[in-house]
Design a protein around this motif. Structure first.
Motif, PDB file in Angstrom:
ATOM      1  N   THR A 458      -3.814   7.176  12.905  1.00 30.70           N
ATOM      2  CA  THR A 458      -4.454   6.318  11.899  1.00 30.70           C
ATOM      3  C   THR A 458      -4.224   4.849  12.221  1.00 30.70           C
ATOM      4  O   THR A 458      -5.149   4.024  12.131  1.00 30.70           O
ATOM      5  N   GLY A 462      -7.281   2.624  13.119  1.00 28.16           N
ATOM      6  CA  GLY A 462      -7.538   1.549  12.172  1.00 28.16           C
ATOM      7  C   GLY A 462      -7.445   0.180  12.811  1.00 28.16           C
ATOM      8  O   GLY A 462      -8.266  -0.709  12.528  1.00 28.16           O
ATOM      9  N   PRO A 592     -10.577  -0.806   1.563  1.00 28.50           N
ATOM     10  CA  PRO A 592     -11.141   0.460   2.070  1.00 28.50           C
ATOM     11  C   PRO A 592     -12.651   0.516   1.873  1.00 28.50           C
ATOM     12  O   PRO A 592     -13.187   0.046   0.871  1.00 28.50           O
ATOM     13  N   THR A 596     -16.933   2.541   7.460  1.00 26.76           N
ATOM     14  CA  THR A 596     -16.353   1.866   8.627  1.00 26.76           C
ATOM     15  C   THR A 596     -15.817   2.804   9.709  1.00 26.76           C
ATOM     16  O   THR A 596     -15.228   2.340  10.661  1.00 26.76           O
ATOM     17  N   VAL A 600     -11.896   7.786   3.701  1.00 26.87           N
ATOM     18  CA  VAL A 600     -11.275   6.836   2.785  1.00 26.87           C
ATOM     19  C   VAL A 600      -9.768   7.059   2.694  1.00 26.87           C
ATOM     20  O   VAL A 600      -8.986   6.106   2.623  1.00 26.87           O
ATOM     21  N   ASP A 603      -8.321   5.331   5.514  1.00 28.30           N
ATOM     22  CA  ASP A 603      -8.372   3.886   5.256  1.00 28.30           C
ATOM     23  C   ASP A 603      -7.180   3.465   4.402  1.00 28.30           C
ATOM     24  O   ASP A 603      -6.503   2.471   4.681  1.00 28.30           O
ATOM     25  N   ARG A 604      -6.943   4.232   3.339  1.00 28.78           N
ATOM     26  CA  ARG A 604      -5.858   3.885   2.421  1.00 28.78           C
ATOM     27  C   ARG A 604      -4.493   4.009   3.100  1.00 28.78           C
ATOM     28  O   ARG A 604      -3.590   3.203   2.845  1.00 28.78           O
ATOM     29  N   TYR A 606      -3.928   3.586   6.331  1.00 28.89           N
ATOM     30  CA  TYR A 606      -3.823   2.444   7.236  1.00 28.89           C
ATOM     31  C   TYR A 606      -3.478   1.158   6.474  1.00 28.89           C
ATOM     32  O   TYR A 606      -2.613   0.389   6.901  1.00 28.89           O
ATOM     33  N   ASP A 635     -13.230  -5.362   5.541  1.00 28.28           N
ATOM     34  CA  ASP A 635     -13.520  -4.010   5.051  1.00 28.28           C
ATOM     35  C   ASP A 635     -13.203  -3.010   6.150  1.00 28.28           C
ATOM     36  O   ASP A 635     -13.590  -3.185   7.310  1.00 28.28           O
ATOM     37  N   ILE A 636     -12.493  -1.937   5.790  1.00 33.42           N
ATOM     38  CA  ILE A 636     -12.146  -0.922   6.776  1.00 33.42           C
ATOM     39  C   ILE A 636     -12.359   0.469   6.182  1.00 33.42           C
ATOM     40  O   ILE A 636     -12.181   0.685   5.011  1.00 33.42           O
TER      41      ILE A 636
END
Length: 636
Positions: A458, A462, A592, A596, A600, A603-604, A606, A635-636
């Motif tokens: 991750t 990320g 998040p 991308t 999700v 994302d969280r 990372y 934004d990721i």
């Protein structure tokens, strides 16, 4: 721009792989030092390896038969010969990366020869590092427990105190990590050498119980045992592997002591002492099978039990210390290689480069080790959890070694496979045997490993997505410098350093400074930090300066993956006035987004890791009063 740095165990300054060819004094000092650091883990295996193997073969508390004793002792001896001696001492230690060893070094070496086609090497490296953490958590727990359990032989009255005393020793061990181990490490070698001598004498004193045990050197006994005992034989084989846990340290610590001293210690002391001890335990059990309860401590007379328990406890503390230091080291390497977020790394010695301390890792290790001790309560219960992490790590080493032998050493793939495949096959058999213990504790290192691989993947993925997003937004540096120099912005005196991960793009902090403050410094340096796939970068190659104009300069600072990055020191050595520099960094606010490239939840994860990461200014040793941070949403 990447993460942090490190070394694997270490109470010695890293040396070339063939160190030890200088003075005899330095050679023997390094050899003695390697006994304490390199062989501490494998040196505590006789406390439990034979006992657990025979328990698995005989089924609980039943006395082992003669063929079981011969078979298990034979398997242990040949595991030491094939895996430790032939694979690690004679073969793997040839794969040095500028004198350094260990999984991250081997990954960097393999990636260097494979280039962009070596993504699978990074994945293997993640798995290897994750399994090492599993090993590092279990080693202190099982080692200290197995030593303190010897108190029950002194008197059964000690039994209620085994668990709390083990916990007290472990908590104390982790509590002193912040003070460093440079001073006490000088005693590690002599104490551990004495431990090996005492082990050898204990085994030698019981060989006469049944000299026929010497026939265990015949591998036919081990093979016959496996063929005739079915599942029990495989369970015993999984426990046999406990005898070689710690073999990875030979390669991992090569940079600290050198190839020759480590080899000299193995052939001159460690292997003979281990073989004598296992043979002595086997001979005693042939004559007294009822002593299966704790054959190691029963090698010694009753008057020596308490001193042996104390010595064993000291030996296990030393072994645990080596593993803990190694964990700090491998964490530092993983940060530098971009596999983990930055964490605070402290030096605990001004002279020993390997002496580092990572507070967050130390805390996590302590919690995990205490949890295991409380959960499993005995070394026998923990033994089921021990083998999977080590066998998995060794399998990964064998695969990476094949890549290095083929691509870096220029061996033909047929020759490389012919030499390495037999070791890989043996270790896969051991891995399969240990897999039978999955529900009895083997899930522990696998769970830890899976969580860490997920975190590392991750973080790497990320970070790549963040870099792509930043690159997509940015203005080419050449365009920006032209506009900034010809535009009407104020010129502030001094030199501004703008950190960037992409030297061809305009750093976000530079753009925002001009956009919002309408200020451009008299001298502006685009500062790019690179982590090379070398352990250490020569000082002459550390800093590269490329003038872009009278106002802008591009500077690249290179660190090896085993170095602690210190930007002010590197720049001062290159001629910059470190006391007159201002550092501008971009503080990213990550949000998040389902669009991308990662789920999700990832994302969280990372974002949580990024928030917990140490600030770049602290990580790169930038003085707080000279760092300016400018925020940017991504934004990721």
């Amino acid at each position: 721009m990447s993460g942090s740095t490190t070394e694997f165990s270490a109470s010695q300054t890293p040396l070339p792989a063939d160190a030890g060819h200088g003075s005899k004094t330095s050679f023997w000092a390094l050899t003695l030092g390697s006994v304490g650091i390199v062989y501490g883990d494998i040196g505590t295996s006789p406390l439990y390896a034979l006992k657990e193997s025979l328990h698995a073969a005989a089924g609980g508390g039943h006395a082992p038969t003669r063929d079981m004793v011969f078979g298990v002792v034979s398997l242990i001896l040949w595991a030491l010969i094939l895996i430790v001696t032939l694979k690690y001492v004679l073969l793997v230690m040839r794969a040095d990366n500028e004198g350094e060893g260990g999984t991250p070094s081997l990954v960097a070496l393999a990636q260097r020869v494979l280039g962009h086609s070596g993504s699978f090497v990074i994945v293997l490296g993640m798995v290897g590092i994750a399994l090492f953490y599993g090993d590092a958590i279990i080693t202190p727990a099982i080692s200290v427990l197995s030593a303190v359990e010897g108190l029950k032989l002194v008197t059964p009255a000690f039994e209620p105190y085994v668990l709390p005393l083990s916990l007290a020793i472990l908590i104390g061990l982790f509590a002193v990590q912040s003070h460093g181990t440079a001073r006490v490490a000088t005693f590690f070698g002599p104490i551990t050498a004495f431990w090996f001598v005492v082990m050898a004498l204990g085994g030698l004193g019981h060989l006469a119980d049944d000299l026929s045990i010497l026939a265990a050197f015949n591998p036919a006994y081990g093979i016959s045992f496996l063929l005739n005992h079915g599942t029990a034989g495989l369970l015993a084989l999984g426990a046999v592997f406990l005898a070689v846990t710690g073999a990875e340290a030979l390669y991992a610590d090569m940079g600290h002591f050198g190839r020759s001293p480590i080899r000299a210690a193995w052939f001159g002391l460690i292997l003979p002492a281990l073989a004598l001890n296992y043979l002595g335990q086997g001979a005693m059990l042939l004559a007294h099978p009822e002593r299966i309860e704790n054959p190691f401590f029963l090698l010694y007379p009753s008057w020596a039990l308490l001193p042996m328990v104390l010595l064993a406890t000291v030996a296990t503390v030393i072994a645990s210390q080596a593993v803990i230091t190694g964990t700090f080291s491998i964490t530092q390497q993983a940060m530098q290689l971009g596999l983990l977020p930055r964490m605070r790394v402290l030096r605990t010695s001004e002279t020993e480069k390997g002496q580092i301390y990572i507070p967050r890792v130390n805390g996590w290790l302590l919690v995990a080790v205490v949890f295991l001790v409380v959960l499993f309560k005995s070394s026998s219960a923990l033994a089921a959890a021990y083998g999977i992490a080590v066998t998995g790590d060794m399998v990964i080493t064998a695969v990476l070694l094949f890549v290095v032998a083929w691509k870096a050493w220029r061996w033909s793939p047929v020759l490389a496979a012919a030499i390495i495949a037999p070791f890989l096959l043996i270790e896969l058999v051991f891995l399969s045997a240990n897999a039978l213990k999955l529900l009895h504790g083997g899930w522990v290192p696998l769970t830890i490993g899976a969580a860490l691989v997920t975190a590392m993947w991750t973080w790497r993925r990320g970070s790549a997505l963040v870099a792509e997003e930043i690159h997509r937004r940015r203005v080419p540096l050449s365009n920006f410098t032209h506009m900034a120099e010809t535009g009407s912005v104020l010129r502030a005196p001094g030199t501004a350093m703008f950190l960037t991960g992409s030297p061809g793009d305009t750093p976000g902090a530079l753009m925002h400074n001009v956009k919002h403050n309408h200020v451009l410094h008299a001298r502006n340096v685009i500062l790019h930090v690179v982590t090379e796939d070398l352990p250490r970068v020569p000082q002459a190659d550390r800093v590269t300066v490329k003038p872009l104009s009278d106002v802008f300069t591009c500077v690249t600072v290179r660190f090896g993956f085993m170095e602690l990055p210190d930007l002010p020191r590197a720049l001062a050595a290159a001629g910059f006035d470190a006391g007159n520099l201002s550092y501008f960094l971009t503080r990213r606010v990550l949000v998040p987004s389902p669009e991308t490239g990662m789920p999700v939840w990832q994302d969280r994860l990372y974002i949580a890791m990024a928030r917990a990461a140490t600030d770049a200014s602290r990580y790169f040793r930038i003085p707080v009063d000279r760092a300016v941070e400018i925020g940017a949403r991504i934004d990721i």
